[in-house]
Design a protein around this motif. Structure first.
Motif, short mmCIF file in Angstrom:
data_model
loop_
_atom_site.label_atom_id
_atom_site.label_comp_id
_atom_site.label_asym_id
_atom_site.label_seq_id
_atom_site.Cartn_x
_atom_site.Cartn_y
_atom_site.Cartn_z
N LEU A 1 34.09 48.16 33.29
CA LEU A 1 35.37 48.81 33.62
C LEU A 1 36.45 47.76 33.88
N LEU A 2 36.08 46.72 34.63
CA LEU A 2 37.08 45.68 34.93
C LEU A 2 37.48 44.96 33.64
N ALA A 3 36.52 44.75 32.76
CA ALA A 3 36.82 44.05 31.51
C ALA A 3 37.78 44.89 30.68
N ARG A 4 37.55 46.18 30.68
CA ARG A 4 38.37 47.08 29.87
C ARG A 4 39.76 47.26 30.48
N GLU B 1 45.56 52.34 38.02
CA GLU B 1 45.19 53.47 37.16
C GLU B 1 43.83 53.99 37.59
N MET B 2 43.00 53.04 38.01
CA MET B 2 41.60 53.38 38.28
C MET B 2 41.13 52.63 39.52
N VAL C 1 30.78 33.81 44.83
CA VAL C 1 30.19 34.03 43.50
C VAL C 1 30.95 35.16 42.81
N LEU C 2 31.38 34.88 41.59
CA LEU C 2 32.14 35.86 40.81
C LEU C 2 31.36 36.23 39.56
N HIS C 3 31.50 37.48 39.16
CA HIS C 3 30.85 37.93 37.94
C HIS C 3 31.86 38.62 37.04
N SER C 4 31.74 38.36 35.73
CA SER C 4 32.57 39.12 34.79
C SER C 4 31.86 39.14 33.46
N VAL C 5 32.28 40.07 32.61
CA VAL C 5 31.72 40.14 31.27
C VAL C 5 32.10 38.87 30.51
N PRO D 1 41.44 39.10 37.13
CA PRO D 1 41.42 40.56 37.32
C PRO D 1 40.13 41.21 36.83
N ASP D 2 39.47 40.62 35.86
CA ASP D 2 38.24 41.26 35.37
C ASP D 2 37.01 40.80 36.13
#
Ligand SMILES: Cc1cc2nc3c(=O)[nH]c(=O)nc-3n(C[C@@H](O)[C@H](O)[C@H](O)COP(=O)(O)OP(=O)(O)OC[C@H]3O[C@@H](n4cnc5c(N)ncnc54)[C@H](O)[C@@H]3O)c2cc1C
Ligand code: FES
Ligand code: FES
Lengths: 776, 285, 197
Positions: free
Chosen positions: B20-23, B49-50, B136-140, B163-164
């Protein structure tokens, strides 16, 4: 031998609702078909609105802009007090000249509050910007932008109080010494925890002649005052408008009139023919519910080497904001009227100026100027004591009006009634000296005092007229036995936390010889209560509303005695009322008062001259204002390195005349002390240079929390008022008046080396630190 | 005020959140405890938006405290950590948490939310910085990355988190010595006008591992390196502390974005920061 | 906006409602479930009037989205039992004159009930717990008296409270007033504790 309920700690009768969730506050009211409103407000401090476009608003919502609203308006929103050379006697409901952030300019109505806010936000505004003025000094500068260009000045009114210039000069010239100081009294917000709110319910064609009737539920302290203004502004008949105050979650002066945004709700309801609810949110409340104070006082005090106070000179300027609040410059006028306080002065001369700026109006707030008056005078007194090295209690006592000098006319010239001011002072001094010694912890400590006389129960009506106040000073009550012997007291006062639902029945019960549990207060509804221009405000309720109930009850008691005498075949003069029975004195011949009531309403064999029924009404026109008084004393600890203050010890010795219920009186004092302490140490509403509010959340406007507040030791003196029936002197505002100055004085006395020549409240840690380290 | 409309999702898997964050990028905002986000939604200052709720992702709510430190999933609640019997194993942690708002607020406030929110006057970010913690950060797009606290905070409510990216966990190492968290706030429970986290250990009679972080004085918590330097290897006594505070006040003058507002002047903050640090140092020796 | 169906238990009863994501729990409770005893004074998390107990913890219902309350157990002032500590809190507030306008009261009742159930000592309830509520009428003096009376009446269940916290709190209580900065003293004291470990 009847039980006396007055003076007893009778438990409050109306606690159950809030404790169990069954109270009924305005936002708890649901009406079928009800719509919800949000207000469109000015985003700028100064400008001209050139367009109000609602094209982007979804069709499901209705929006009313300035033009639409104006079409429903018959008159300006009244200003009820005209002072000095004041020209502004009312303010328009809507005005394209935007003068403060938060000024209401339109209203959006939709199916839910959420949707109404969406709609309000979708309104497009076009604004031509003007330069704002924010502070008093800026507004008075020669080239300042003008809020009302036609008047040619930002000064809304000037006035004087007290002695003539010649007399003042002579006294000052003759005195040994003169000291001067500047006091900046910060802008505060009364901050009732319940924001304002209104539900307007039109009832189409319920009134004769096919007129609309409308019922307005609103969180107000003055139902009749609201009704009067609604009718005046919208051109409605008073009989067609019913105003109901449900449970009200605090008011403190803020809810003393109907605001422009609330009138817009009434208009929307009338236009749409649907009930409309608007509940103010905290953000709006901070921006657009009247602020208070925001004054600068230049103070001079003349005195002799022996400590005799001789002259007091005050030049006061008040920031009234963008438009006058309903009582206009009343708070400054009142401040300067009571500033002499409990001391003898040879001269007191005051000047006041009301100054318009691009900020929210400042209006009534607990104390109504008398809080400021206490600071002005009590700072001056402490300055003299400090200068001469005289103990501040001794200096106060030697200048204080003695009990046998009362009644005493102050130089402003208000007549004080009775009491023993010196006793309150001395006792407070003793009590604070008895407080446990502070630990040796390196903090600076100081004790501060404030002695004041609190004018309450404002009246009589003619005196109000003489000072330009356009409402009468009386209060009324109707006391009625029901046929079952229970009593209902209809009153114009409108309690919202003061416990009058408990205390008025105590007063009535004693007059009628019955149990207060059988007496119920009817209030807060213009359809069922007698007229009151004030409602509950200005320390009036128990003194005047209670006074009216006492006299009505006394007359009703006469009637009970007459009927009972007829029933018992005795002389009315021999009938005693008590324990719910009417008894022939010295015998055990008696009748239940309930039986007397039933008979009165049956109309059977009543004594000659007695009309059927058992009710009396009385409008009590006071002969004078009332004057409660007190000395507050407190000890503070100041961390000189951080400027942090804690108030450790607090004592109050006061006299409010007859105490109907000590528990409730103490509660009023506690709450008042907290509000004055807040203004002294932490509460301030800030604007930036552009007139944008900085204190728009409760994390930015700081009111005291539990740990800010010390426990409070209270001692009561009880010298009944010589004027009011029952002997009560109003006291609801006193706590605030005493604590503000007492706390400030304590901090100043803890830090004698700091520079207090230009003292601004609140005394925040940063300000204290500056006075200690940057200015001194 | 009521929030502007938004969509809402409460995924059960971390990957769904990251998708969702990636999108949605900037259009989505995650909600943790909501104690900072919901006020901003209510004031319509935040208009996403979300809103993506992390509450269903059980792993994120876990935390462990050992004598090595606190490893907290982003959704670990402040109150649960504060009340944990081992909280003392990480000196300063309990103190920092107890100064966040009120118990009623801490019952929702999360460790991850406080750190991600990065309020300049917040206690936890300051503690994290002072104790050289990690985020620790995670993202696509970037997978997992670990950021040192010193690199994480970049300005008022700004961090290096993209942001993602989701903040998934926080590591706060236990300091070998003592830690003090001190502040001046308007009232108990308020954000600090001036605050400091001070830590050091004593080994062989001299100071080691000093750390001094100020918060509430500029746009982000700041480590006062030159003042710390005075402490290294020095004997813990009044002279050392005085020299440290003098150095601190110098260094303070060089700070950027230094707060001077209606509540407290810059001069006040500078002076009181020194006072707080001086008191903390003295109380620890 | 798309609505969500949520299920929660409110005062012991199961509720299933449809809500917009932006609906605040306070509004759900008050206007959809009709439990108007919970009050709203700020929607900024600061006044405490809206405090309810969610899954055993006192929380601001204005800072919880209704959708977030899916699956939770919520208690409001209407659900406070008429016996035991709950009632002791209400009785004490009444007897000690701990309320005037009553607007702040429901939130305070909920925080105090939750605090007592959790074994929080009276001193902590009087300070840290009450600090989370703004009352403009009472000056807190009589609310504190009510805390003492309620704890006394229901028994101060200190034993349930963790030992180190207890030490901390009582120490803080003694030092109140010595240090004008409660928070400085808090930090410093606990540092000493931490340091002694
Ligand atoms: C009355 C009151 C007093 C307060 N006093 C203090 C105080 O003294 N000191 C203090 O430090 N705080 C204080 N706070 C704020 C604190 O309680 C917040 O809760 C905290 O700052 C944010 O944590 P949260 O879990 O509530 O995050 P949220 O409010 O849910 O989120 C805050 C922000 O961080 C983002 N975010 C949250 N979690 C993540 C994640 N895992 N990954 C990426 N982004 C994320 C959100 O998108 C949002 O932008 C106070 C709050 C209130 C209401
Ligand atoms: S309404 Fe929720 S804290 Fe004020
Ligand atoms: S009783 Fe009125 S706000 Fe607390």
């Amino acid at each position: 031998m009847r039980p006396r309920h007055v003076g007893q700690r009778v438990p409050r009768v109306n606690d159950h609702g809030p404790l169990h969730g069954t109270g009924l506050y305005v936002d708890d009211i649901e009406v079928p078909g009800m719509l919800h409103a949000a207000i469109v407000r000015s985003p700028v401090a100064h400008g001209i609105l050139t367009a109000f476009e609602s094209e982007s608003v979804p069709g499901s919502a209705s929006v009313f802009g300035p033009e639409h609203l104006r079409a429903r308006v018959h008159a300006e929103v009244p200003v009820l007090w005209t002072i000095g050379d004041q020209q502004q006697l009312g303010t328009p409901l809507v005005d394209e000249h935007l003068r403060y952030v938060g000024q209401p300019i339109g209203i959006a109505v939709a199916g839910s509050r959420y949707q109404a806010e969406d709609a309000a936000e979708a309104v497009d505004l076009a604004i031509d910007y003007l330069t704002p003025v924010v502070g008093i000094d800026q507004a008075l500068a020669p080239d300042a932008p003008l809020l009302y260009p036609d008047s040619g000045t930002n000064v809304i009114a000037t006035f004087e109080a007290g002695d003539s210039a010649e007399h003042d000069r002579a006294v000052f010239a003759a005195a040994d010494r003169v000291l001067r100081t500047t006091l900046r009294i910060g802008r505060v917000h009364g901050l009732a925890i319940e924001p304002r709110g209104i539900v307007a319910v039109p009832e189409p064609r319920r009134a004769p002649g096919n007129r609309n009737r409308i019922t307005i539920y609103t969180s107000t302290q003055t139902p009749h005052g609201v009704r009067d203004s609604v009718c005046e502004v919208l051109g409605l008949r008073q009989g067609d408008v019913r105003v109901v105050a449900p449970d009200v979650g605090g008011a403190f002066g803020l809810k003393d009139h109907i605001y422009e945004d609330e009138l817009m709700v009434v208009i929307a309801a009338l236009e749409l023919g649907r009930p409309v609810k608007w509940i103010e949110d905290r953000f709006e409340s901070l921006l657009a519910t009247t602020h208070a104070r925001d004054e600068i006082h230049e103070v001079e005090v003349a005195f002799d080497e022996d400590g005799s106070l001789r002259g007091l000179r005050v030049d006061g300027r008040r920031n009234v904001g963008a438009r006058l609040a309903v009582f206009g410059g009343g708070p400054l006028f009142t401040a300067l009227g009571v500033v002499p306080g409990p001391y003898r002065w040879e001269s007191v001369r005051c000047g006041g100026r009301l100054v318009a700026t691009n900020t929210m109006s400042t209006g009534a707030y607990r104390g109504f100027g008398q809080t400021q008056a206490a600071l002005i005078r009590e700072r001056a007194v402490d300055l003299v004591a400090g200068e001469l090295g005289i103990d501040p209690v001794d200096l106060r006592e030697m200048n204080m009006i003695a009990a046998d000098e009362l009644p005493y006319r102050m130089r402003t010239p208000i007549q004080l009634d009775n009491g023993d001011y010196r006793r309150a002072l001395r006792r407070a001094g003793e009590l604070i000296a008895e407080a446990p010694a502070p630990p040796d912890d390196g903090l600076a400590r100081g004790v501060g005092y404030c002695s004041y006389v609190q004018m309450g129960g404002i009246g009589p009506s003619d005196a109000n007229e003489a000072i330009g106040l356009q409402i009468g000073g009386f209060e009324s009550a109707t006391v009625r036995f029901e046929p079952d012997g229970t009593v209902r007291v209809a009153t114009g006062i409108s309690p919202h936390g003061q416990g009058l639902e408990t205390t008025i029945p105590q007063l009535v019960a004693d007059e009628l010889g019955i149990n207060p549990g059988t007496v119920e207060l009817v209030h807060g509804d213009t359809d069922t209560t007698p007229y009151s221009a004030y409602g509950t405000a200005a320390s009036r309720s128990i003194a005047l509303g209670g006074g009216a109930a006492v006299v009505a009850s006394q007359r009703l008691a006469d009637k009970v005695r007459a009927i009972a005498a007829e029933m018992l075949e005795a002389n009315p003069a021999d009938i005693e009322l008590g324990n719910g029975r009417a008894t022939v004195a010295g015998t055990n011949v008696d009748v239940a008062i309930a039986d007397v009531a039933r008979r009165a309403w049956q109309g059977f064999r009543l004594p000659d001259g007695s009309d059927p029924g058992l009710a009396e009404s009385y409008a009590y026109e006071p002969v004078s204002a009332t004057f409660s008084y007190a000395t507050h004393a407190c000890r503070v600890a100041v961390d000189t390195e951080t400027g942090a203050v804690s108030v450790e010890e607090y004592v109050v010795v006061h006299d409010c005349g007859t105490i109907v219920n000590p528990t409730i009186v103490e509660g009023q004092i506690h709450g008042g002390v907290a509000q004055g302490l807040g203004a002294a140490l932490m509460e301030e509403f800030f604007y930036d240079e552009d007139g944008q509010p900085l204190s728009s959340t409760l994390l930015d406007y700081h009111v005291p929390v539990s740990e800010s507040m010390p426990d409070i030791r209270i001692e009561h003196l009880q010298i009944p008022s010589p004027h009011t029936p029952g002997g009560m002197k109003g006291m609801g505002e006193g706590g605030t008046n005493g604590s503000y100055a007492a706390v400030v004085n304590a901090v100043c006395s803890a830090l004698p080396d700091a520079d207090w020549s230009d003292l601004a409240t609140p005394l925040s840690p940063s300000r204290i630190w500056q006075a200690l380290h940057e200015r001194a | 005020m009521k929030p502007h409309p938004f969509d809402y999702a409460a995924p059960e898997a971390l990957d769904e959140v990251l998708d969702l964050l990636a999108r949605l990028g900037d259009d989505a905002v995650v909600i943790a405890g909501g104690q900072s986000l919901v006020p901003m939604l209510n004031l319509r200052l935040a208009r996403p938006e979300m809103v993506v709720d992390l509450r269903r992702i059980a792993d994120l709510a876990t935390f462990t405290i050992t004598d090595q430190g606190l490893r907290a999933g982003a959704m670990a609640r402040a109150i649960d950590v504060e009340e944990h019997p081992d909280v003392h194993l990480v000196p300063g942690l309990g103190d920092a948490l107890r100064q966040i708002g009120h118990p009623q607020v801490r019952s929702r406030t999360t460790i991850g939310g406080s750190v991600a929110h990065a309020d300049a006057a917040a206690e936890l970010p300051a503690l994290l910085l002072a104790l050289s913690g990690q985020v620790v950060l995670h993202s696509v797009a970037r997978g997992e990355r670990t950021v040192e606290a010193a690199d994480f905070f970049t300005g008022p409510m700004m961090t290096v988190r993209e942001p993602d990216e989701l903040l998934t966990s926080v590591w706060i190492p236990a300091h070998p010595g003592s830690v003090a968290v001190v502040e001046v706030a308007k009232r108990p429970g308020d954000f600090a006008m001036v605050g400091a986290v001070v830590a050091y250990a004593i080994a062989d009679g001299v100071i080691s591992d000093p750390s001094i972080v100020l918060f509430g004085v500029s746009g982000q918590p700041v480590r006062m390196a030159s003042a710390e330097a005075v402490l290294v290897g020095a004997v813990a006594n009044a002279n050392t502390f005085q020299a440290t505070v003098e150095q601190l006040r110098e260094e303070f003058g060089l700070l950027e974005g230094f707060r001077d507002d209606v509540y407290a002047t810059g001069g006040y903050r500078r002076q009181v920061a020194g006072t707080l640090v001086a008191r903390a140092l003295a109380s620890m020796s | 906006m798309n609505e969500h169906t949520i299920r929660l238990t409110v005062n012991g009863e199961n509720a299933e409602v449809r809500v917009e994501p932006r609906m605040l729990l306070s509004d759900l409770i008050r206007h959809q479930l009709g439990l108007t005893g919970t009050h709203v004074g700020c929607e900024q998390g600061a006044c405490g009037a809206c405090t309810v107990i969610i899954d055993g913890r006192p929380q601001r219902s204005c800072l919880v989205l209704a959708v977030q309350a899916d699956g939770t157990t919520v208690e409001t002032v209407e659900g406070v039992e008429c016996d035991g500590i709950e009632n002791a809190v209400q009785t004490a507030l009444h007897e000690q004159h701990g309320l005037q306008c009553g607007f702040c009261t429901p939130g305070i009742v909920m925080s105090l009930v939750a605090a007592h159930r959790a074994g929080v000592p009276a001193a902590t309830a009087r300070e840290q717990v009450l600090d989370g509520h703004l009352c403009r009428c009472t000056g807190y003096v009589n609310i504190r008296a009510a805390v003492d009376a309620a704890w006394e009446a229901a028994g101060d269940r200190r034993t349930g409270y963790r030992q180190e916290n207890l030490g901390q709190e009582s120490h803080r209580q003694e030092s109140h007033g010595q240090e004008s900065l409660g928070q400085v003293s808090l930090g410093q004291e606990s540092h000493r504790q931490g340091g002694s470990e």
